[in-house]
Design an enzyme around this catalytic site. Structure first.
Site, PDB file in Angstrom:
ATOM      1  CG  HIS A 190      -1.946  -1.019   1.327  1.00 48.68           C
ATOM      2  ND1 HIS A 190      -2.202  -1.716   2.493  1.00 48.68           N
ATOM      3  CD2 HIS A 190      -2.803  -1.519   0.411  1.00 48.68           C
ATOM      4  CE1 HIS A 190      -3.158  -2.600   2.286  1.00 48.68           C
ATOM      5  NE2 HIS A 190      -3.545  -2.509   1.024  1.00 48.68           N
ATOM      6  CG  ASN A 221     -11.793  -6.160   1.736  1.00 46.94           C
ATOM      7  OD1 ASN A 221     -11.944  -6.822   2.762  1.00 46.94           O
ATOM      8  ND2 ASN A 221     -12.688  -6.096   0.781  1.00 46.94           N
ATOM      9  NE  ARG A 251      -5.178  -9.824   2.423  1.00 43.24           N
ATOM     10  CZ  ARG A 251      -4.765  -8.744   1.763  1.00 43.24           C
ATOM     11  NH1 ARG A 251      -3.632  -8.165   2.085  1.00 43.24           N
ATOM     12  NH2 ARG A 251      -5.489  -8.251   0.785  1.00 43.24           N
ATOM     13  N   GLY A 340     -11.233   2.655   2.711  1.00 44.80           N
ATOM     14  CA  GLY A 340     -12.674   2.451   2.938  1.00 44.80           C
ATOM     15  C   GLY A 340     -13.117   2.527   4.389  1.00 44.80           C
ATOM     16  CB  VAL A 341     -12.246   0.562   7.418  1.00 47.50           C
ATOM     17  CG1 VAL A 341     -12.526   0.620   8.910  1.00 47.50           C
ATOM     18  CG2 VAL A 341     -12.811  -0.720   6.806  1.00 47.50           C
ATOM     19  CD  GLU A 394      -4.388   2.507  -3.082  1.00 52.50           C
ATOM     20  OE1 GLU A 394      -5.624   2.433  -2.916  1.00 52.50           O
ATOM     21  OE2 GLU A 394      -3.629   1.553  -2.906  1.00 52.50           O
TER      22      GLU A 394
END
Ligand SMILES: Nc1ncnc2c1ncn2[C@@H]1O[C@H](COP(=O)(O)OP(=O)(O)O)[C@@H](O)[C@H]1O
Ligand SMILES: CC(=O)OP(=O)(O)O
Ligand SMILES: [Mg+2]
Length: 425
Positions: A190, A221, A251, A340-341, A394
């Site tokens: 990332h 995610n 994960r 997202g979170v 990104e």
């Protein structure tokens, strides 16, 4: 485009294991001309959603088609068709380059790199350490090269930003010869997001990135934390693969490595089964059956104990990394939540810093509840450390790096790309 003007458009492809996200940008003004997504590739219910934005940012011309798309090659051809319908086809002379997100670049790639056969071979060599990501990235590159062999294809690596990590953060404490023989070390992922968000956070504080220490929490995610000192990554939570670190959607993040021996010796599982268990059936989904934080919060609010336990484990791990990176950095100017979170789940931000006033951390309930696409501070003015929500981008960052490398024309990129590479992986 006039004869003297250079092409300024960049197509960005982010190929995941069963999806392709894409954006066409015009780097003359960083505007978006089209965005889209192909999901459930390889299934009967594949779906392509394409939104042209050239007529305005409202997404009014959104088109959707469902039906089987067999593989990534077919997906990219479908994307090319949709773009062509808007007069934005891959054959356009206004296209300067195609930028690809590549998850694992090993040690070889610390900069964006123009793709040739040797670069493809290296991305392929790294498949065992990014089995969910690199094969899809490679298919995207190969298909795009077939469609436009004359155009520079630029790989932008998730690992690149983390190559500045000092040895004491990048090495595992295992036998050093074995580690070196098999290039076992912590690479981090990332990175495009961590780089972009740490820079944007400095901007939000009105400071030069070189003067700011930031903890970036990329919670999508896949999820990872990084400690960024003066614009350089000094530690990050993902390791040899994107499995280490935080609790993620599917994960496990950190576990005692002996769990894997135990599963093999006592539970009789094969290496592939353990890989699948830890990468796809663990994390939030393994703990409570859901990996979407919206659904988990809904269940927590209804009093569901499994969802509450999953949430608590997720938060506990996050808090440990905030504490660890506070110690790594010594002085923390800001903690930035993204993806997202991180961008949307106010409850996660609140729980992550609750009771950490001694570290200078707190959120202001009213500020934390604001929904916005803009970077914003959610801590009270009295707090010693800024807590911020900084939306990641990104695709824009990949487009900018791609465009900077090819210089807006088709020459020179390759030499600069090679000059940017480290010696060996
Ligand atoms: N409003 C929301 N509240 C809580 N979580 C959200 C919200 N919107 C999205 N998310 C979470 O964001 C996750 C996806 O994040 P994203 O950064 O898009 O991930 P990825 O790029 O890894 O697919 C989803 O799994 C979901 O849990
Ligand atoms: C590296 C990684 O985990 O990427 P993603 O979050 O897109 O799965
Ligand atoms: Mg993501």
């Amino acid at each position: 485009m006039t004869e003297s003007s250079r092409p300024t458009r960049v197509l960005v492809l982010n190929s995941g294991s069963s999806s392709v996200k894409y954006q066409l940008l015009d780097m003359a003004d960083s505007s978006r001309l089209a965005v889209g997504l192909v999901e459930r590739i390889g299934e009967k219910t594949s779906r392509l959603v394409h939104t042209p934005l050239a007529g305005g940012p409202d997404g009014a011309g959104k088109r959707e088609r469902t039906g089987p798309i067999a593989d990534h090659t077919a997906a990219l051809r479908a994307v090319a068709d949709e773009l062509a319908r808007d007069g934005l086809g891959l054959d356009s002379p206004e296209l300067a380059a195609i930028g690809h997100r590549v998850v694992h670049g090993g040690l070889k790639f610390s900069e964006p790199t123009v793709v040739d056969d040797a670069v493809c071979a290296e991305i392929e060599r790294l498949v065992p350490v990014a089995p969910l990501h690199n094969p899809a990235n490679l298919t995207g590159i190969r298909t795009a090269r077939e469609l436009r062999p004359d155009l520079p294809q630029v790989a932008v690596f998730d690992t690149a930003f983390h190559t500045t990590m000092p040895e004491h953060a990048a090495r595992y404490a295992i036998d050093i010869e074995t580690a070196d023989a098999h290039r076992i070390r912590r690479y981090g992922f990332h990175g495009t997001s961590h780089a972009y968000v740490s820079r944007k956070t400095a901007e939000l504080l009105g400071k030069d990135p070189a003067d700011v220490n930031v903890i970036v929490l990329h919670l999508g995610n896949g999820a990872s934390a990084s400690a960024v000192a003066g614009g350089r990554c000094v530690d990050t939570s993902m390791g040899l693969t994107p499995l280490e670190g935080l609790v993620m959607g599917t994960r496990s993040g950190d576990i005692d490595p002996a769990v894997t021996f135990h599963l093999e010796r006592v539970a009789g599982m094969s290496t592939d089964e353990i890989d699948e268990l830890l990468n796809k059936k663990s994390g939030l989904v393994g703990l409570c059956g859901d990996n979407d934080m919206r659904e988990i919060r809904r269940r927590v609010d209804e009093g569901d104990p499994r969802a509450a336990l999953a949430f608590d484990i997720y938060i506990h791990r996050l808090r440990k990394y905030i504490g660890a990176y506070t110690a790594v950095l010594g002085r923390v100017d800001a903690v930035a939540f993204t993806a997202g979170v991180g961008e949307n789940a106010a409850a996660v931000r609140e729980a992550a810093v609750a009771g950490l006033e001694a570290l200078g951390l707190a959120v202001d309930a009213e500020r934390n509840a604001v929904r916005s696409d803009e970077p914003r501070i959610v801590s009270p003015d009295s707090a010693g450390t800024v807590v911020a929500v900084v939306p990641t981008d990104e695709e824009l960052e990949i487009a900018a790096q791609t465009f900077a490398l090819v210089g807006g024309d088709r020459s020179g990129g390759e030499d600069r790309a090679r000059a940017g590479r480290a010696d060996d992986a």
